[in-house]
Write a protein that holds these residues in place. Structure first.
Motif, PDB file in Angstrom:
ATOM      1  N   LEU A 111       4.422   0.512   1.909  1.00 57.62           N
ATOM      2  CA  LEU A 111       4.410  -0.440   3.015  1.00 57.62           C
ATOM      3  C   LEU A 111       4.109  -1.836   2.493  1.00 57.62           C
ATOM      4  O   LEU A 111       3.155  -2.023   1.729  1.00 57.62           O
ATOM      5  CB  LEU A 111       3.354  -0.068   4.051  1.00 57.62           C
ATOM      6  N   GLU A 112       4.903  -2.790   2.933  1.00 54.93           N
ATOM      7  CA  GLU A 112       4.635  -4.196   2.649  1.00 54.93           C
ATOM      8  C   GLU A 112       3.612  -4.646   3.676  1.00 54.93           C
ATOM      9  O   GLU A 112       3.765  -4.391   4.869  1.00 54.93           O
ATOM     10  CB  GLU A 112       5.941  -5.002   2.754  1.00 54.93           C
ATOM     11  N   GLY A 113       2.550  -5.283   3.232  1.00 51.41           N
ATOM     12  CA  GLY A 113       1.415  -5.564   4.089  1.00 51.41           C
ATOM     13  C   GLY A 113       1.610  -6.654   5.120  1.00 51.41           C
ATOM     14  O   GLY A 113       1.171  -6.511   6.257  1.00 51.41           O
ATOM     15  N   GLU A 114       2.225  -7.741   4.751  1.00 51.08           N
ATOM     16  CA  GLU A 114       2.322  -8.874   5.672  1.00 51.08           C
ATOM     17  C   GLU A 114       3.193  -8.562   6.884  1.00 51.08           C
ATOM     18  O   GLU A 114       2.823  -8.814   8.018  1.00 51.08           O
ATOM     19  CB  GLU A 114       2.863 -10.100   4.930  1.00 51.08           C
ATOM     20  N   GLU A 115       4.374  -8.006   6.629  1.00 54.96           N
ATOM     21  CA  GLU A 115       5.300  -7.674   7.721  1.00 54.96           C
ATOM     22  C   GLU A 115       5.073  -6.281   8.295  1.00 54.96           C
ATOM     23  O   GLU A 115       5.658  -5.936   9.311  1.00 54.96           O
ATOM     24  CB  GLU A 115       6.751  -7.764   7.230  1.00 54.96           C
ATOM     25  N   ARG A 116       4.263  -5.455   7.608  1.00 50.98           N
ATOM     26  CA  ARG A 116       4.063  -4.055   7.994  1.00 50.98           C
ATOM     27  C   ARG A 116       5.409  -3.349   8.121  1.00 50.98           C
ATOM     28  O   ARG A 116       5.774  -2.821   9.163  1.00 50.98           O
ATOM     29  CB  ARG A 116       3.268  -3.920   9.294  1.00 50.98           C
ATOM     30  N   VAL A 117       6.145  -3.353   7.021  1.00 51.56           N
ATOM     31  CA  VAL A 117       7.455  -2.715   7.003  1.00 51.56           C
ATOM     32  C   VAL A 117       7.518  -1.717   5.852  1.00 51.56           C
ATOM     33  O   VAL A 117       6.973  -1.964   4.773  1.00 51.56           O
ATOM     34  CB  VAL A 117       8.590  -3.766   6.921  1.00 51.56           C
ATOM     35  N   SER A 157       0.855  -1.185   0.000  1.00 50.43           N
ATOM     36  CA  SER A 157       0.000   0.000   0.000  1.00 50.43           C
ATOM     37  C   SER A 157       0.892   1.235   0.000  1.00 50.43           C
ATOM     38  O   SER A 157       2.016   1.205   0.499  1.00 50.43           O
ATOM     39  CB  SER A 157      -0.932   0.014   1.213  1.00 50.43           C
ATOM     40  N   LEU A 158       0.373   2.300  -0.592  1.00 55.50           N
ATOM     41  CA  LEU A 158       1.056   3.585  -0.588  1.00 55.50           C
ATOM     42  C   LEU A 158       0.381   4.484   0.428  1.00 55.50           C
ATOM     43  O   LEU A 158      -0.847   4.611   0.436  1.00 55.50           O
ATOM     44  CB  LEU A 158       0.987   4.254  -1.962  1.00 55.50           C
ATOM     45  N   VAL A 159       1.182   5.106   1.271  1.00 58.73           N
ATOM     46  CA  VAL A 159       0.696   6.077   2.249  1.00 58.73           C
ATOM     47  C   VAL A 159       1.275   7.424   1.832  1.00 58.73           C
ATOM     48  O   VAL A 159       2.492   7.622   1.907  1.00 58.73           O
ATOM     49  CB  VAL A 159       1.161   5.719   3.681  1.00 58.73           C
ATOM     50  N   TYR A 177      12.758  14.015  12.795  1.00 57.89           N
ATOM     51  CA  TYR A 177      12.991  14.313  14.208  1.00 57.89           C
ATOM     52  C   TYR A 177      12.600  13.214  15.195  1.00 57.89           C
ATOM     53  O   TYR A 177      13.005  13.271  16.349  1.00 57.89           O
ATOM     54  CB  TYR A 177      12.253  15.613  14.588  1.00 57.89           C
ATOM     55  N   ASN A 178      11.792  12.243  14.783  1.00 60.39           N
ATOM     56  CA  ASN A 178      11.336  11.238  15.743  1.00 60.39           C
ATOM     57  C   ASN A 178      10.912   9.961  15.009  1.00 60.39           C
ATOM     58  O   ASN A 178       9.728   9.665  14.862  1.00 60.39           O
ATOM     59  CB  ASN A 178      10.171  11.801  16.565  1.00 60.39           C
ATOM     60  N   ARG A 179      11.904   9.186  14.594  1.00 64.89           N
ATOM     61  CA  ARG A 179      11.634   7.975  13.811  1.00 64.89           C
ATOM     62  C   ARG A 179      10.800   6.947  14.568  1.00 64.89           C
ATOM     63  O   ARG A 179      10.006   6.240  13.963  1.00 64.89           O
ATOM     64  CB  ARG A 179      12.942   7.366  13.328  1.00 64.89           C
ATOM     65  N   SER A 180      10.979   6.849  15.866  1.00 67.09           N
ATOM     66  CA  SER A 180      10.188   5.869  16.618  1.00 67.09           C
ATOM     67  C   SER A 180       8.712   6.249  16.603  1.00 67.09           C
ATOM     68  O   SER A 180       7.837   5.385  16.517  1.00 67.09           O
ATOM     69  CB  SER A 180      10.706   5.703  18.047  1.00 67.09           C
ATOM     70  N   GLU A 181       8.413   7.536  16.652  1.00 62.31           N
ATOM     71  CA  GLU A 181       7.023   7.988  16.564  1.00 62.31           C
ATOM     72  C   GLU A 181       6.481   7.763  15.151  1.00 62.31           C
ATOM     73  O   GLU A 181       5.312   7.424  14.974  1.00 62.31           O
ATOM     74  CB  GLU A 181       6.905   9.456  16.968  1.00 62.31           C
ATOM     75  N   LEU A 182       7.328   7.922  14.139  1.00 66.87           N
ATOM     76  CA  LEU A 182       6.924   7.624  12.765  1.00 66.87           C
ATOM     77  C   LEU A 182       6.484   6.168  12.667  1.00 66.87           C
ATOM     78  O   LEU A 182       5.434   5.871  12.095  1.00 66.87           O
ATOM     79  CB  LEU A 182       8.065   7.909  11.782  1.00 66.87           C
ATOM     80  N   ALA A 183       7.262   5.262  13.222  1.00 70.26           N
ATOM     81  CA  ALA A 183       6.907   3.842  13.204  1.00 70.26           C
ATOM     82  C   ALA A 183       5.579   3.603  13.916  1.00 70.26           C
ATOM     83  O   ALA A 183       4.738   2.830  13.445  1.00 70.26           O
ATOM     84  CB  ALA A 183       8.021   3.019  13.844  1.00 70.26           C
ATOM     85  N   ARG A 184       5.364   4.288  15.034  1.00 73.79           N
ATOM     86  CA  ARG A 184       4.121   4.118  15.779  1.00 73.79           C
ATOM     87  C   ARG A 184       2.935   4.639  14.970  1.00 73.79           C
ATOM     88  O   ARG A 184       1.904   3.980  14.857  1.00 73.79           O
ATOM     89  CB  ARG A 184       4.187   4.840  17.130  1.00 73.79           C
ATOM     90  N   LEU A 192       2.657   5.022  11.744  1.00 72.82           N
ATOM     91  CA  LEU A 192       2.426   4.165  10.573  1.00 72.82           C
ATOM     92  C   LEU A 192       2.010   2.755  10.965  1.00 72.82           C
ATOM     93  O   LEU A 192       1.553   1.992  10.115  1.00 72.82           O
ATOM     94  CB  LEU A 192       3.699   4.081   9.720  1.00 72.82           C
ATOM     95  N   ASP A 193       2.216   2.406  12.231  1.00 74.56           N
ATOM     96  CA  ASP A 193       2.018   1.034  12.690  1.00 74.56           C
ATOM     97  C   ASP A 193       2.824   0.088  11.803  1.00 74.56           C
ATOM     98  O   ASP A 193       2.322  -0.896  11.271  1.00 74.56           O
ATOM     99  CB  ASP A 193       0.538   0.653  12.693  1.00 74.56           C
ATOM    100  N   ALA A 194       4.094   0.461  11.631  1.00 77.40           N
ATOM    101  CA  ALA A 194       4.974  -0.296  10.739  1.00 77.40           C
ATOM    102  C   ALA A 194       6.412  -0.194  11.212  1.00 77.40           C
ATOM    103  O   ALA A 194       6.778   0.749  11.920  1.00 77.40           O
ATOM    104  CB  ALA A 194       4.861   0.253   9.316  1.00 77.40           C
ATOM    105  N   LYS A 195       7.202  -1.158  10.795  1.00 76.22           N
ATOM    106  CA  LYS A 195       8.644  -1.091  11.040  1.00 76.22           C
ATOM    107  C   LYS A 195       9.240  -0.094  10.058  1.00 76.22           C
ATOM    108  O   LYS A 195       8.885  -0.081   8.878  1.00 76.22           O
ATOM    109  CB  LYS A 195       9.283  -2.460  10.831  1.00 76.22           C
TER     110      LYS A 195
END
Length: 175
Positions: free
Chosen positions: A72-78, A10-12, A24-31, A33-36
């Motif tokens: 985003l790859e769907g199965e791994e959410r990466v 999927s494209l976000v 400025y905050n990659r960990s928040e980006l991951a949260r 996006l709910d993705a690695k």
């Protein structure tokens, strides 16, 4: 707003807030996006573009995001790369597709799959009649992707190969 999905991806669309999180905050980006988010994203080709995109969003807060979307790859959410239509359609209805895939996810058909979905989405619009692309002579991966999409190689422009696909060519190939 661009909403594009394929069977595995999927494209976000990028937004100013997502770009700021990357900067400025990659960990928040991951949260969010709910993705690695791999440490090597966005890579040397796309990273310099992010501040330019952010500047564009800040100058025109309501403009439609064409230039970049996170893949985003769907199965791994990466997060595996980015793809977009650089600047949206010009006055002749032409868009320029660009993409990058992180090395760990190359040669798995992701670029072809998502580009096919993005081109299908673009040609559903009434203001897009042609998709073009550029790549370096030695970028065998991109050459294979563009050939698989049915794009026609044009006269090279300096050190870049040029490619084109019209809406009519796309529609004929889909039959």
């Amino acid at each position: 707003m661009m909403r594009v999905r394929s069977s595995r991806l999927s494209l976000v669309p990028l937004t100013a807030s997502l770009i700021r999180l990357f900067l400025y905050n990659r960990s928040e980006l991951a949260r969010v996006l709910d993705a690695k988010v791999p440490t090597d994203w966005p890579g040397p080709d796309f990273e310099p573009i992010l501040p330019l995109l952010l500047d564009g969003f800040e100058r025109e807060p309501g403009h439609e995001a064409w230039d970049g979307a996170i893949m985003l790859e769907g199965e791994e959410r990466v997060l595996i790369g980015a793809m977009g239509l650089k600047g949206g359609p010009d006055e002749e209805g032409t868009v320029d597709i660009g993409y990058n895939i992180l090395p760990a996810y190359q040669n798995q058909g992701y670029a072809t799959e998502m580009a096919r979905a993005l081109i299908a989405w673009a040609f559903e619009r009434s203001d897009i009649y042609k998709v073009i692309a550029d790549c370096l002579y030695d970028n065998q991966g991109s050459i294979r992707v563009l050939e698989k999409l049915g794009m026609k190689r044009l006269v090279p422009d300096g050190d870049m190969l040029r490619w084109s696909l019209t809406k009519e060519e796309w529609q004929v190939a889909q039959q």
